[in-house]
Motif scaffolding. Structure first.
Motif, PDB file in Angstrom:
ATOM      1  N   THR A 764      37.587  93.545  33.385  1.00  0.00           N
ATOM      2  CA  THR A 764      38.157  94.855  33.721  1.00  0.00           C
ATOM      3  C   THR A 764      37.157  95.938  33.359  1.00  0.00           C
ATOM      4  N   ALA A 825      49.581  95.528  39.415  1.00  0.00           N
ATOM      5  CA  ALA A 825      48.884  96.512  38.599  1.00  0.00           C
ATOM      6  C   ALA A 825      49.229  97.931  39.044  1.00  0.00           C
ATOM      7  N   LEU A 853      46.704  99.511  31.050  1.00  0.00           N
ATOM      8  CA  LEU A 853      46.625  98.484  32.087  1.00  0.00           C
ATOM      9  C   LEU A 853      45.368  97.630  31.908  1.00  0.00           C
ATOM     10  N   PHE A 857      45.738  93.678  31.148  1.00  0.00           N
ATOM     11  CA  PHE A 857      45.769  93.283  32.552  1.00  0.00           C
ATOM     12  C   PHE A 857      46.370  91.889  32.737  1.00  0.00           C
ATOM     13  N   ALA A 861      49.681  91.831  35.104  1.00  0.00           N
ATOM     14  CA  ALA A 861      49.467  91.452  36.506  1.00  0.00           C
ATOM     15  C   ALA A 861      49.366  89.960  36.757  1.00  0.00           C
TER      16      ALA A 861
END
Length: 863
Positions: A764, A825, A853, A857, A861
């Motif tokens: 990420t 997400a 987020l 993650f 998600a």
């Protein structure tokens, strides 16, 4: 046929044919070629790799390394004609030039050398053979001198001359030394007697024009130690020098060098231009003026051809003094407009065949001389008027001395070099207070220092034994032991921090000691130590290990600009001519600045061509090669640029960007590949001094700011809107390409920071100021570098909204389709989106939740 001399009591004269100067020069070279000497070209009058010299002043300069035993040649015997300039130091004949008949600021020195091969016997024998058999000089007019204790040379000369014409002299006249220490040895001079009745025995070495030295044979057989003692050298050398202009005057039976065909074409040109006959009276002011001008134009032509321009410092100021001296003598002949530049053609006509660099640089020579003349003549009349005002003062009249402050006024306001003021003063029977002038000059320098903003930090170090190893060529973070601490200053034994040098600014960054971070704002050098300057005070920590890290982003920007500086230097050379020399530079993270010698403003077409050349080299993605070699080895390579006044060690770094394009000595930091520079744009071009231009330029990192400025101009200048918009669009496309390339290059860092989720690599990242297309490009690069078992989410914030791109490798796209993953997400951020199983995009409104987020993650998600 060569000529003969005959002596008839008080008369010696030609009885056959004269030789031209060109024939005399060639016969010298041909003679030594027949003695198995290699005929070598003259080195430039601007020395390369020898900061101890302003100008080449002797034939031995180019062989100095051989005599010092730090270099060698592939031949043992050599001969040449060497261009020499003597206008400073112990070899300063400026005040005699033009007043007498045989001193010059520029002259040729004919020479032959033996490097550990032949010695005194052959050197003397061949000198005698050339002078008497080839050139047919009357033997009865030749004298030889030897060093007081050199019995060997004395005995050899007895084979050719009676003892009455062999004289011994002490160190002052007959012992040659390179310096206070180093190679040295006795010398033997050959003198020619011009007296009508052959009565010159007492005039040898007496400074008389009736008996002049024509050849000096130096026998280098000792090494002078610092103690003053002499030790024999392992190899003995011969170094000879013959003044070309003098020998021509002797062979052509002229009492004055200026009456030979070396100078007569120039003097005839001056005579025609001023419509005055060259006078026979040696002391006539018009004759002195013509001789001075004839001498000075040769010096200026050769110096400029070899890359030295008139200026305010160093050799540039020496040339400016000579040029302004010539201008003043031209005024004495009645010239009110520039005249010196008109003589360049005649210099080239007489010497261009032998020295083709004059022909190649003709236009440059003429333009520079004309510009300097025009500039000085604008103030010359006002300066001369001020001079008359000064000498009319009662105290000046009474003491017959011009005060130091008045001489300084002429220098500072009207551009009169001190020697020019002294020259004019002597003509009026006045002296100049040089001590007072020097005091005024020093006071001005002190004022300048006081008013100048100090950019360096003066630091006291209690010991000079500290040594810091620089690691920054290969790494940007290094561990180092703390050697010294004082307030906000610290020295480590190892550091990646570059200290300002060669135009490149110092690094900034941080040092971490025991978990405490110290921000480093500057680095300075003292001896072999690098002192890091912090914004905070260091805690005492001697002997502990610190982690020093430079600001990576800033350093990379600096590297791009520094490497671009090398590319633009060569591009200037290619576009403007071989006279281009670096006159200064600045390389920081924002832009680059490059100063260079040039005589006129660059045209738009020239600037465009320079940019195209540099950008082409960037596109070619040339590997930047850095090698180390000995300084003397680098100095012999004409492709490697090195700069007068720079201090180089015995081992130097050579930075090469295409061996057929750019090679320079440089201690700075550089990109690994020219493609890393991204883009090059010249932002300004201007004059900073007479004959010196400056360009400022940017590379890819500064392109966005440059575009923003163009946008501002578009809004401010409606009439120019269309042209600027077109330029803006072109640059924006280029910027987009550059940014995508840089983002793709950052993928390796992203991969290193990946984390594990059920055996899957999860990546990420949040990027600043990028578009959705740029996010996709980064995503594609991740998929290219990670063929399997990986999922990545790259995000950015645009106009208070989150944009995201999710990528999934092919082996996971059925289990974790990118469209569904990025949709989840986006829901977390109050948005939505989707796409293909391998790559999908989405957006969200809640910017404040983006970091949460990215940190979580997997849970949000993927679970």
């Amino acid at each position: 046929m060569l000529h003969n001399y005959a002596t008839n009591s008080s008369l010696w004269f030609y009885i056959e044919f004269k030789m031209t100067a060109k024939e005399i020069r060639q016969s010298f070279l041909d003679f030594f070629k027949s003695k198995n000497h290699k005929i070598v070209p003259s080195s430039p009058v601007v020395p390369q790799g020898d900061p101890t010299l302003l100008f080449t002043n002797a034939g031995m300069n180019q062989f100095k390394d051989v005599f010092l035993e730090i270099g060698e040649r592939d031949y043992k015997r050599a001969a040449d004609t060497q261009k020499c300039i003597r206008v400073s130091g112990k070899h300063n004949d400026l005040e005699e030039v033009g007043v007498d008949t045989y001193h010059h600021t520029f002259f040729e020195m004919l020479g032959n050398w033996s490097f550990g091969d032949y010695y005194k016997e052959e050197a003397i024998a061949w000198a005698w053979e050339l002078l008497t058999d080839v050139w047919r000089l009357p033997k009865e007019r030749l004298y030889a001198t030897v060093y007081t204790t050199d019995d060997e040379a004395y005995e050899i000369w007895k084979k050719y001359l009676p003892e009455s014409r062999i004289q011994r002299f002490a160190e002052k006249d007959n012992f040659w030394e390179m310096g206070e220490t180093g190679p040295c040895g006795p010398c033997s001079e050959i003198h020619f007697d011009r007296t009508p009745d052959l009565s010159g025995a007492k005039l040898v070495n007496a400074g008389s024009p009736d008996v002049i030295e024509i050849w000096n044979l130096v026998f280098i057989q000792y090494n002078r130690l610092s103690s003053g003692e002499l030790e024999p050298l392992r190899a003995k050398h011969v170094d000879t020098g013959m003044g070309f202009e003098r020998i021509v005057s002797v062979i052509q039976n002229k009492n004055s060098n200026y009456d030979t065909d070396v100078f007569s074409p120039i003097i005839n040109k001056i005579s025609n231009l001023c419509e005055k006959q060259y006078p026979n009276d040696l002391n006539h002011p018009d004759g002195i003026a013509m001789r001075v001008i004839a001498d000075h134009i040769r010096t200026l032509s050769f110096a400029i051809a070899d890359g030295a321009f008139p200026g305010n410092e160093g050799r540039g100021y020496v040339l400016r003094r000579i040029l302004r001296r010539g201008c003043r003598y031209a005024r004495n002949l009645g010239f009110m407009e520039p005249i010196l530049y008109k003589l360049v053609d005649t210099v080239i006509d007489t010497l261009g065949d032998t020295f083709p660099e004059l022909i190649a640089n003709k236009e440059v020579i003429q333009k520079i001389i004309f510009g300097e003349e025009e500039s000085f003549l604008a103030t010359l009349d006002r300066g001369l008027a001020k001079f008359e005002d000064i000498i009319s003062k009662s105290d000046t009249q009474q003491n017959k001395t011009i005060k130091g402050e008045d001489a300084f006024l002429l220098y500072d306001t009207f551009g009169f070099p001190l020697d020019l003021t002294q020259l004019i003063a002597r003509e009026r029977n006045f002296a100049v207070d040089q001590i007072g002038f020097d005091k005024q000059m020093q006071e001005q320098k002190n004022r300048s220092r006081k008013n100048r903003k100090e950019t360096s930090i003066e630091i006291h170090i209690p010991s000079t034994e500290f040594h810091t190893e620089f690691t920054g060529y290969n790494e940007l973070s290094s561990e180092g032991k703390v050697l010294w601490v004082e307030d906000n200053k610290i020295i480590l034994d190892r550091t990646p921090f570059y200290v300002e040098s060669g135009g490149q600014v110092s690094d900034t960054g941080e040092i971490v000691i025991a978990g405490t971070k110290y921000k480093i704002a500057d680095v300075v050098k003292s001896g072999n130590a690098r002192i890091h300057i912090s914004e905070e005070t260091f805690e005492p920590s001697l002997g502990v290990i610190a982690l020093a890290s430079v600001d990576k982003i800033k350093r990379r920007k600096i590297m791009k600009n520094h490497s671009a500086t090398h590319l633009v230097h060569q591009a200037l050379f290619n576009v403007l001519g071989s006279h281009i020399k670096q006159a200064g530079s600045l390389v920081n993270e924002e832009y680059l600045r490059f100063d260079f010698n040039h005589f006129e403003k660059l045209s738009k077409e020239q600037i465009k061509l320079i940019e195209e050349i540099v950008n082409q080299k960037i596109i070619e993605e040339i590997e930047v090669q850095i090698t180390e070699m000995k300084l003397d080895e680098a100095a012999k390579n004409p492709k490697i640029k090195m700069f007068f006044g720079d201090k180089y060690g015995d081992i130097v770094r050579v930075v090469t960007m295409d061996k057929n394009y750019s090679s320079e000595l440089c201690g700075g930091t550089h990109v690994r590949n020219t493609g890393d520079i991204g883009f090059f744009k010249i932002t300004s071009e201007s004059a900073i001094a007479a004959g010196v231009r400056r360009i400022e330029a940017i590379t890819a990192p500064a392109l966005q700011f440059y575009i923003e400025n163009l946008q501002y101009l578009v809004n401010q200048k409606i009439s120019e809107k269309d042209e600027l918009i077109e330029k803006l669009k072109s640059l924006e496309k280029q910027l987009e390409k550059v940014k995508i390339q840089e983002l793709q290059n950052s993928v390796d860092d992203l991969i290193k920071n990946s984390r594990d989720y059920k055996g899957i690599k999860v990546l990420t990242m949040k990027l600043d100021n990028v578009s959705i297309d740029e996010l996709r490009a980064v995503g594609d690069e991740i998929r290219n570098k990670l063929a399997k078992n990986s999922i990545g989410l790259i995000s950015t914030v645009v106009e208070d909204k989150v944009q995201m791109c999710c990528v999934v490798t092919d082996d996971l796209k059925n289990l974790y389709p990118a469209g569904k993953v990025v949709g989840r997400a986006a829901q977390f951020l109050g948005g939505g989106g989707g796409g293909k199983p391998h790559l999908a995009t989405a957006g969200g409104k809640e910017v404040s939740k983006l970091q949460e987020l990215l940190d979580n993650f997997e849970k949000i998600a993927l679970e």
